[in-house]
Design an enzyme around this catalytic site. Sequence first.
Site, PDB file in Angstrom:
ATOM      1  N   LYS A 264       0.821  -1.209   0.000  1.00  0.00           N
ATOM      2  CA  LYS A 264       0.000   0.000   0.000  1.00  0.00           C
ATOM      3  C   LYS A 264       0.857   1.262   0.000  1.00  0.00           C
ATOM      4  O   LYS A 264       0.398   2.327  -0.322  1.00  0.00           O
ATOM      5  CB  LYS A 264      -0.957  -0.021   1.196  1.00  0.00           C
ATOM      6  CG  LYS A 264      -2.067  -1.033   0.943  1.00  0.00           C
ATOM      7  CD  LYS A 264      -3.269  -0.827   1.800  1.00  0.00           C
ATOM      8  CE  LYS A 264      -4.423  -1.645   1.231  1.00  0.00           C
ATOM      9  NZ  LYS A 264      -5.112  -2.443   2.185  1.00  0.00           N
TER      10      LYS A 264
HETATM   11  N1  GLU Z   1     -10.194  -7.046   2.489  1.00  0.00           N
HETATM   12  C1  GLU Z   1      -9.376  -7.856   1.613  1.00  0.00           C
HETATM   13  C2  GLU Z   1      -8.259  -6.984   1.066  1.00  0.00           C
HETATM   14  O1  GLU Z   1      -8.271  -5.795   1.281  1.00  0.00           O
HETATM   15  C3  GLU Z   1     -10.235  -8.376   0.495  1.00  0.00           C
HETATM   16  C4  GLU Z   1      -9.857  -9.705  -0.012  1.00  0.00           C
HETATM   17  C5  GLU Z   1     -11.014 -10.282  -0.842  1.00  0.00           C
HETATM   18  O2  GLU Z   1     -11.392  -9.644  -1.818  1.00  0.00           O
HETATM   19  O3  GLU Z   1     -11.528 -11.339  -0.477  1.00  0.00           O
HETATM   20  O4  GLU Z   1      -7.354  -7.476   0.442  1.00  0.00           O
END
Ligand code: GLU
Length: 272
Positions: A264
Amino acid sequence: MSNDRADISGPVRVRFAPSPTGFLHVGGVRTAMFSWLAARHYGGQFILRIEDTDQKRYVEGAEDDLKASLRWVGITWDEGPDVGGPHAPYRQSERLPLYQQYAHQLVEMGCAYKSWSSAEELDVERKAAAANHQPPPLHDRWRNAAPEQIAAAEAEGKPYTIRLKMPEEGSTGFYDFVKNQTITFENARVDDTVLLKSDGYPTYHLAVVVDDHEMGITHVLRAEEWVASTPKHVQLYKCFGWEMPVFVHVPDILRPDGRGKLSKRDGDVMTN
Ligand code: GLU
């Protein structure tokens, strides 16, 4: 939508489910774009869901930033925290009773168990395993606790976690749309992941399965890094007796110097 075929025939419901733990990078935008394109091409719906169950990693302003980033590249959503929809709320922190109810249901069904192991105890076990060049323990000692032990712990009223009871034998496979093949994992190598934390928040693994089911998601499009977690999710679908979505894992984007995945911190979409 069956999990073992690649054709797209029914209505398509896809989602982008970012965690507000930082700024959206180009890999996230690409995943969102693929989902959005699938929804638009097949006349389906694209859902934005905010996965904010990790309160320790929550970054103030990240949700607004990622929504602005998506809008900037022209991605619009049919359901989401700001636009609402038939499955509102779309922010996981606002859906806690739902996950708690399902976690307890799993315990009753024998698919999960309560653990009163403290963080310190688990840390000692992890360090002891590492000292012996062993991987971290896959199971918690409460998995096989006697009913009297469990009754005594319940009576004390101390906080507990709920962990998945992964079968020790056999294997779990799922069809992956991108690889166009079934990926199989030995169950004996999959850990009893925590589903519900002692503060009543679900982990990603429980929340993602509950929400993808409740929201009628047909295709789970996400980054390759989640492949190893998918057997845990498949096990949850089996326990609940829910139809599985098709899993579509897109390759991770590496850093330009090739050293690991884009994080990120690298390649934010918006730089202001
Ligand atoms: N909250 C997860 C992420 O930010 C999402 C993963 C998913 O799409 O299952 O990577």
